[in-house]
Scaffold this motif. Structure first.
Motif, PDB file in Angstrom:
ATOM      1  N   ALA A  96     -40.864   2.184 -42.822  1.00 52.38           N
ATOM      2  CA  ALA A  96     -40.919   0.784 -42.403  1.00 52.38           C
ATOM      3  C   ALA A  96     -40.275  -0.136 -43.434  1.00 52.38           C
ATOM      4  O   ALA A  96     -39.586  -1.097 -43.090  1.00 52.38           O
ATOM      5  CB  ALA A  96     -42.361   0.375 -42.147  1.00 52.38           C
ATOM      6  N   VAL A  97     -40.491   0.165 -44.718  1.00 52.26           N
ATOM      7  CA  VAL A  97     -39.917  -0.670 -45.776  1.00 52.26           C
ATOM      8  C   VAL A  97     -38.406  -0.486 -45.829  1.00 52.26           C
ATOM      9  O   VAL A  97     -37.666  -1.457 -46.008  1.00 52.26           O
ATOM     10  CB  VAL A  97     -40.570  -0.346 -47.137  1.00 52.26           C
ATOM     11  CG1 VAL A  97     -39.947  -1.172 -48.244  1.00 52.26           C
ATOM     12  CG2 VAL A  97     -42.060  -0.594 -47.079  1.00 52.26           C
ATOM     13  N   LEU A  98     -37.920   0.747 -45.662  1.00 53.70           N
ATOM     14  CA  LEU A  98     -36.475   0.994 -45.653  1.00 53.70           C
ATOM     15  C   LEU A  98     -35.788   0.279 -44.502  1.00 53.70           C
ATOM     16  O   LEU A  98     -34.632  -0.141 -44.624  1.00 53.70           O
ATOM     17  CB  LEU A  98     -36.187   2.496 -45.575  1.00 53.70           C
ATOM     18  CG  LEU A  98     -36.242   3.266 -46.874  1.00 53.70           C
ATOM     19  CD1 LEU A  98     -36.147   4.759 -46.618  1.00 53.70           C
ATOM     20  CD2 LEU A  98     -35.131   2.834 -47.810  1.00 53.70           C
ATOM     21  N   ALA A  99     -36.478   0.129 -43.387  1.00 55.56           N
ATOM     22  CA  ALA A  99     -35.880  -0.547 -42.234  1.00 55.56           C
ATOM     23  C   ALA A  99     -35.704  -2.041 -42.478  1.00 55.56           C
ATOM     24  O   ALA A  99     -34.741  -2.640 -41.985  1.00 55.56           O
ATOM     25  CB  ALA A  99     -36.743  -0.318 -41.001  1.00 55.56           C
ATOM     26  N   THR A 100     -36.609  -2.660 -43.241  1.00 52.45           N
ATOM     27  CA  THR A 100     -36.538  -4.102 -43.447  1.00 52.45           C
ATOM     28  C   THR A 100     -35.966  -4.493 -44.808  1.00 52.45           C
ATOM     29  O   THR A 100     -35.067  -5.323 -44.879  1.00 52.45           O
ATOM     30  CB  THR A 100     -37.941  -4.728 -43.290  1.00 52.45           C
ATOM     31  OG1 THR A 100     -38.842  -4.064 -44.178  1.00 52.45           O
ATOM     32  CG2 THR A 100     -38.438  -4.579 -41.867  1.00 52.45           C
ATOM     33  N   HIS A 101     -36.501  -3.927 -45.902  1.00 51.84           N
ATOM     34  CA  HIS A 101     -36.068  -4.264 -47.264  1.00 51.84           C
ATOM     35  C   HIS A 101     -35.859  -2.980 -48.065  1.00 51.84           C
ATOM     36  O   HIS A 101     -36.724  -2.594 -48.860  1.00 51.84           O
ATOM     37  CB  HIS A 101     -37.111  -5.134 -47.966  1.00 51.84           C
ATOM     38  CG  HIS A 101     -37.418  -6.395 -47.251  1.00 51.84           C
ATOM     39  ND1 HIS A 101     -36.570  -7.480 -47.260  1.00 51.84           N
ATOM     40  CD2 HIS A 101     -38.483  -6.758 -46.481  1.00 51.84           C
ATOM     41  CE1 HIS A 101     -37.089  -8.457 -46.539  1.00 51.84           C
ATOM     42  NE2 HIS A 101     -38.256  -8.038 -46.046  1.00 51.84           N
ATOM     43  N   PRO A 102     -34.723  -2.294 -47.902  1.00 48.75           N
ATOM     44  CA  PRO A 102     -34.540  -0.988 -48.565  1.00 48.75           C
ATOM     45  C   PRO A 102     -34.538  -1.054 -50.085  1.00 48.75           C
ATOM     46  O   PRO A 102     -34.887  -0.073 -50.743  1.00 48.75           O
ATOM     47  CB  PRO A 102     -33.196  -0.497 -48.033  1.00 48.75           C
ATOM     48  CG  PRO A 102     -32.547  -1.642 -47.382  1.00 48.75           C
ATOM     49  CD  PRO A 102     -33.596  -2.650 -47.059  1.00 48.75           C
ATOM     50  N   GLU A 103     -34.195  -2.193 -50.667  1.00 47.99           N
ATOM     51  CA  GLU A 103     -34.158  -2.281 -52.126  1.00 47.99           C
ATOM     52  C   GLU A 103     -35.558  -2.231 -52.733  1.00 47.99           C
ATOM     53  O   GLU A 103     -35.735  -1.820 -53.878  1.00 47.99           O
ATOM     54  CB  GLU A 103     -33.421  -3.538 -52.588  1.00 47.99           C
ATOM     55  CG  GLU A 103     -33.988  -4.842 -52.105  1.00 47.99           C
ATOM     56  CD  GLU A 103     -33.535  -5.256 -50.711  1.00 47.99           C
ATOM     57  OE1 GLU A 103     -34.119  -6.214 -50.198  1.00 47.99           O
ATOM     58  OE2 GLU A 103     -32.637  -4.627 -50.135  1.00 47.99           O
ATOM     59  N   ARG A 104     -36.579  -2.610 -51.984  1.00 48.38           N
ATOM     60  CA  ARG A 104     -37.948  -2.623 -52.502  1.00 48.38           C
ATOM     61  C   ARG A 104     -38.482  -1.223 -52.771  1.00 48.38           C
ATOM     62  O   ARG A 104     -39.351  -1.047 -53.634  1.00 48.38           O
ATOM     63  CB  ARG A 104     -38.878  -3.351 -51.535  1.00 48.38           C
ATOM     64  CG  ARG A 104     -38.630  -4.838 -51.496  1.00 48.38           C
ATOM     65  CD  ARG A 104     -39.632  -5.538 -50.645  1.00 48.38           C
ATOM     66  NE  ARG A 104     -39.246  -6.935 -50.486  1.00 48.38           N
ATOM     67  CZ  ARG A 104     -39.836  -7.762 -49.639  1.00 48.38           C
ATOM     68  NH1 ARG A 104     -40.825  -7.338 -48.877  1.00 48.38           N
ATOM     69  NH2 ARG A 104     -39.434  -9.007 -49.554  1.00 48.38           N
ATOM     70  N   VAL A 105     -37.996  -0.226 -52.056  1.00 43.99           N
ATOM     71  CA  VAL A 105     -38.464   1.149 -52.270  1.00 43.99           C
ATOM     72  C   VAL A 105     -38.062   1.614 -53.666  1.00 43.99           C
ATOM     73  O   VAL A 105     -38.867   2.190 -54.409  1.00 43.99           O
ATOM     74  CB  VAL A 105     -37.905   2.086 -51.178  1.00 43.99           C
ATOM     75  CG1 VAL A 105     -38.276   3.526 -51.457  1.00 43.99           C
ATOM     76  CG2 VAL A 105     -38.404   1.672 -49.815  1.00 43.99           C
ATOM     77  N   ILE A 106     -36.820   1.351 -54.050  1.00 41.27           N
ATOM     78  CA  ILE A 106     -36.342   1.755 -55.382  1.00 41.27           C
ATOM     79  C   ILE A 106     -37.026   0.925 -56.457  1.00 41.27           C
ATOM     80  O   ILE A 106     -37.451   1.461 -57.492  1.00 41.27           O
ATOM     81  CB  ILE A 106     -34.807   1.648 -55.461  1.00 41.27           C
ATOM     82  CG1 ILE A 106     -34.168   2.637 -54.503  1.00 41.27           C
ATOM     83  CG2 ILE A 106     -34.320   1.887 -56.886  1.00 41.27           C
ATOM     84  CD1 ILE A 106     -32.668   2.575 -54.431  1.00 41.27           C
ATOM     85  N   GLU A 107     -37.154  -0.378 -56.246  1.00 35.46           N
ATOM     86  CA  GLU A 107     -37.807  -1.237 -57.238  1.00 35.46           C
ATOM     87  C   GLU A 107     -39.252  -0.801 -57.477  1.00 35.46           C
ATOM     88  O   GLU A 107     -39.716  -0.769 -58.619  1.00 35.46           O
ATOM     89  CB  GLU A 107     -37.780  -2.690 -56.773  1.00 35.46           C
ATOM     90  CG  GLU A 107     -36.405  -3.318 -56.828  1.00 35.46           C
ATOM     91  CD  GLU A 107     -36.347  -4.683 -56.163  1.00 35.46           C
ATOM     92  OE1 GLU A 107     -37.383  -5.125 -55.608  1.00 35.46           O
ATOM     93  OE2 GLU A 107     -35.280  -5.299 -56.191  1.00 35.46           O
ATOM     94  N   HIS A 108     -39.958  -0.431 -56.425  1.00 33.41           N
ATOM     95  CA  HIS A 108     -41.356   0.005 -56.548  1.00 33.41           C
ATOM     96  C   HIS A 108     -41.453   1.311 -57.329  1.00 33.41           C
ATOM     97  O   HIS A 108     -42.337   1.479 -58.184  1.00 33.41           O
ATOM     98  CB  HIS A 108     -41.958   0.169 -55.151  1.00 33.41           C
ATOM     99  CG  HIS A 108     -43.409   0.499 -55.147  1.00 33.41           C
ATOM    100  ND1 HIS A 108     -43.867   1.804 -55.153  1.00 33.41           N
ATOM    101  CD2 HIS A 108     -44.514  -0.282 -55.155  1.00 33.41           C
ATOM    102  CE1 HIS A 108     -45.186   1.792 -55.156  1.00 33.41           C
ATOM    103  NE2 HIS A 108     -45.596   0.540 -55.152  1.00 33.41           N
ATOM    104  N   ALA A 109     -40.541   2.239 -57.053  1.00 25.03           N
ATOM    105  CA  ALA A 109     -40.563   3.532 -57.747  1.00 25.03           C
ATOM    106  C   ALA A 109     -40.235   3.370 -59.232  1.00 25.03           C
ATOM    107  O   ALA A 109     -40.881   3.986 -60.089  1.00 25.03           O
ATOM    108  CB  ALA A 109     -39.585   4.494 -57.082  1.00 25.03           C
ATOM    109  N   VAL A 110     -39.247   2.539 -59.547  1.00 23.98           N
ATOM    110  CA  VAL A 110     -38.869   2.336 -60.952  1.00 23.98           C
ATOM    111  C   VAL A 110     -39.971   1.580 -61.689  1.00 23.98           C
ATOM    112  O   VAL A 110     -40.306   1.907 -62.833  1.00 23.98           O
ATOM    113  CB  VAL A 110     -37.519   1.598 -61.050  1.00 23.98           C
ATOM    114  CG1 VAL A 110     -37.210   1.212 -62.484  1.00 23.98           C
ATOM    115  CG2 VAL A 110     -36.400   2.466 -60.492  1.00 23.98           C
TER     116      VAL A 110
END
Length: 151
Positions: A96-110
């Motif tokens: 769901a996050v990749l569909a709307t704001h894909p950059e947030r997935v990487i920011e959250h992991a880092v």
């Protein structure tokens, strides 16, 4: 032995040498990418690494929407947040996050791989993530690097 030649030198905010790096996240596994980016942000690959100073590089990540999650993490992993109201806990998955704001997935992991302190928050400001192949840091002329060179 000359004792001066063995003196440890530490960098500070004035003497640190920062570079701009460009990373293409296409077909990269999220956790492995985040671990290497966190080390680059901290500056741990540099011989002049100092633990209490922001001596890492500035990193631009492009193609965040083309990141890969292994196994069933795309649908079964849960991101939890709280609205601040009673009963306000909200859950979502990476799909769901990749569909709307894909950059947030990487920011959250880092962000999860950086120190939970003032230094960690300052270091995270050196990360710029973009969903497409275009980015706003053209003027800094970031140097494209291959993550497979780092361990």
């Amino acid at each position: 032995m000359d004792q001066i030649s063995y003196k440890t030198t530490y960098v500070n905010k004035a003497t640190v040498k920062k570079e701009w790096l460009l990373i293409d996240a296409e077909n990269e596994v999220l956790g492995r990418l985040a671990a290497k980016v966190a080390k680059l942000l901290r500056g741990k690959y540099k011989p002049s690494y100092t633990p209490h100073v922001d001596c890492g590089d500035n990193i631009v990540i492009i193609n965040a929407e083309k990141i890969v999650l292994t196994g069933n993490k795309l649908t079964e992993k849960q991101y939890t947040r709280h609205t601040g109201y009673p009963g306000g806990q909200r859950h979502t998955n990476p799909a769901a996050v990749l569909a709307t704001h894909p950059e947030r997935v990487i920011e959250h992991a880092v962000k999860g791989m950086l120190p939970k302190s003032r230094l960690g928050r300052a270091v995270l400001k050196n990360l710029f993530v973009y969903a497409g192949s275009e980015h706003k840091q053209e003027a800094q002329q970031p140097k494209k690097i291959d993550l497979n060179l780092f361990k």
